[in-house]
Motif scaffolding. Structure first.
Motif, PDB file in Angstrom:
ATOM      1  N   GLU A 141     114.351  18.462  57.519  1.00 50.46           N
ATOM      2  CA  GLU A 141     113.331  17.521  57.056  1.00 50.46           C
ATOM      3  C   GLU A 141     112.206  17.312  58.066  1.00 50.46           C
ATOM      4  N   ALA A 142     110.958  17.465  57.617  1.00 50.54           N
ATOM      5  CA  ALA A 142     109.798  17.118  58.440  1.00 50.54           C
ATOM      6  C   ALA A 142     108.938  16.052  57.778  1.00 50.54           C
ATOM      7  N   GLY A 143     109.285  15.629  56.576  1.00 44.10           N
ATOM      8  CA  GLY A 143     108.634  14.481  55.955  1.00 44.10           C
ATOM      9  C   GLY A 143     107.373  14.792  55.170  1.00 44.10           C
ATOM     10  N   TYR A 144     106.784  13.710  54.648  1.00 47.00           N
ATOM     11  CA  TYR A 144     105.547  13.794  53.879  1.00 47.00           C
ATOM     12  C   TYR A 144     104.358  13.393  54.739  1.00 47.00           C
ATOM     13  N   ASN A 145     103.284  14.135  54.607  1.00 41.93           N
ATOM     14  CA  ASN A 145     102.068  13.802  55.337  1.00 41.93           C
ATOM     15  C   ASN A 145     101.357  12.612  54.716  1.00 41.93           C
ATOM     16  N   GLY A 146     100.882  11.747  55.594  1.00 41.94           N
ATOM     17  CA  GLY A 146      99.919  10.733  55.214  1.00 41.94           C
ATOM     18  C   GLY A 146      98.630  11.035  55.961  1.00 41.94           C
ATOM     19  N   VAL A 147      97.608  10.254  55.720  1.00 41.04           N
ATOM     20  CA  VAL A 147      96.299  10.487  56.320  1.00 41.04           C
ATOM     21  C   VAL A 147      96.052   9.470  57.433  1.00 41.04           C
ATOM     22  N   TYR A 224      99.557   5.984  53.446  1.00 35.83           N
ATOM     23  CA  TYR A 224     100.727   6.663  52.881  1.00 35.83           C
ATOM     24  C   TYR A 224     100.342   7.398  51.594  1.00 35.83           C
ATOM     25  N   THR A 225      99.596   8.474  51.754  1.00 36.98           N
ATOM     26  CA  THR A 225      99.245   9.287  50.585  1.00 36.98           C
ATOM     27  C   THR A 225     100.431  10.125  50.112  1.00 36.98           C
ATOM     28  N   ASP A 226     101.312  10.503  51.046  1.00 37.65           N
ATOM     29  CA  ASP A 226     102.499  11.325  50.724  1.00 37.65           C
ATOM     30  C   ASP A 226     102.113  12.544  49.884  1.00 37.65           C
ATOM     31  N   HIS A 227     101.084  13.229  50.315  1.00 40.49           N
ATOM     32  CA  HIS A 227     100.524  14.297  49.484  1.00 40.49           C
ATOM     33  C   HIS A 227     101.144  15.674  49.734  1.00 40.49           C
ATOM     34  N   ILE A 228     101.572  15.944  50.966  1.00 47.56           N
ATOM     35  CA  ILE A 228     102.139  17.249  51.287  1.00 47.56           C
ATOM     36  C   ILE A 228     103.497  17.056  51.950  1.00 47.56           C
ATOM     37  N   HIS A 229     104.504  17.741  51.423  1.00 48.17           N
ATOM     38  CA  HIS A 229     105.827  17.711  52.054  1.00 48.17           C
ATOM     39  C   HIS A 229     106.011  18.961  52.902  1.00 48.17           C
ATOM     40  N   SER A 230     106.679  18.780  54.064  1.00 44.78           N
ATOM     41  CA  SER A 230     106.997  19.914  54.928  1.00 44.78           C
ATOM     42  C   SER A 230     108.479  19.920  55.284  1.00 44.78           C
TER      43      SER A 230
END
Length: 332
Positions: A141-147, A224-230
């Motif tokens: 898990e590397a999580g979701y990107n926010g801005v 917390y846009t949570d737009h891209i998961h890594s």
């Protein structure tokens, strides 16, 4: 798949037995951009400790911090570093097709994501790594990107026409271009001075990692846009793997963990890091469904067109993802 630690240990053991006397100790390097207090650094150290413990003194792995993730990947490819761990965003320069994992707004839930990875993604991912001279060991898990921004950017309108940091991933660039920004590609190590100097005003990372970086003191707004998961991808130079006996390789694969077995611990740490961010003067923006939909509305219409510009393999993998999502929905 069971335990990454047993698997990694077997790597160290297998190579030590082949390459050195039983009394020698192999010194391996695991390169990562994570360091304390980021929880990813804890996972990396656990990986290293497991290798040393399971090798019964024949080998050990030292975690080595490498701030420039793209350079780290190249060093593992060349065999100057032995193990690596990073996200697809950092691997994209060497493996452009892996951008398919970072398509914005790809998953509707953690359960959906885990199902698709387990049933549809592990095999094509392994093939991508194999072609580059690497062996994929674990997907975590590397999580979701926010801005993150230097100003309140909870509304994407605030970023229109602004210069924003973008990773080498084509998916990341597509996201920022859809928002209407001017993407500036920078290695991670160059982001913090770029923020200080005003060369960029924003970028995107998971809050847990971002809150531990120098950038958190400069760009103190996080959305917390949570737009891209890594995913967090552990891999090893293929030349090391190929020296391991077939029976040991089979044991390694049998002992490997199920994907995302670190997620619960990762998410708990994210919450703690977010609180620490606010205690140091940062501001968090937790979007309502309506606010998040405003961001997504700028991006999602461009996804199919974006996939159409990618390689045939990306298109094939994306179709496999959609098939997996459909199967998951049918089970529910």
């Amino acid at each position: 798949m069971k335990s990454i630690y047993s698997m990694a240990a077997a790597v160290g053991l297998g190579f030590s037995v082949l390459a050195a006397p039983a009394t020698a100790e192999e010194d391996w390097k695991l390169a990562s951009a994570k360091r304390t207090p980021d929880v990813g650094a804890t996972f990396d150290q656990e990986f290293a400790n497991a290798v040393a413990g399971a090798s019964h003194g024949l080998g050990k792995i030292e975690v080595q911090f490498v701030g420039n993730e793209q350079e780290m990947v190249q060093q593992v490819l060349r065999g100057r570093l032995d193990f690596g761990v990073t996200s697809p965003l950092a691997l994209a320069a060497a493996m452009p097709d892996i951008a398919v994992l970072n398509v914005p707004y790809l998953w509707i839930s953690r359960k959906e994501r885990d199902f698709v990875y387990s049933h549809h993604l592990m095999e094509p991912l392994a093939a991508m790594f194999e072609e580059k001279g690497l062996v994929l060991l674990s997907v975590q898990e590397a999580g979701y990107n926010g801005v993150f921004c230097k100003m309140n950017c909870s509304d994407p309108v605030a970023l229109k026409g602004q210069k924003t940091r973008v990773s080498p991933s084509a998916s990341g660039r597509m996201f920022w271009e859809s928002i209407g920004t001017i993407p500036v590609q920078l290695p991670l190590s160059d982001v913090w001075p770029a923020l200080e100097q005003g060369l960029v005003v924003a970028g995107d990372l998971p809050i847990g990692f971002y809150s531990t970086t120098p950038g958190a003191a400069v760009a103190q707004h996080f959305v917390y846009t949570d737009h891209i998961h890594s995913p967090w991808l552990y891999f090893v130079n293929k030349r090391v793997w190929d020296k391991i006996p077939a029976e040991t390789q089979a044991a390694i694969r049998k002992a490997a963990p199920t994907p995302f077995s670190t997620t619960d611990r990762f998410l708990a740490d994210q919450d703690q890091r977010a609180q620490a961010f606010t205690e140091k003067g940062g501001t968090l923006y937790k979007l309502t469904d309506e606010q998040r939909a405003k961001w997504a509305a700028l991006v999602t219409p461009n996804i199919e067109k974006f996939i159409g510009t990618m390689s045939d393999r990306v298109k094939t993998v994306y179709e496999a993802i959609k098939k997996g999502k459909t199967e998951f929905a049918a089970q529910r």
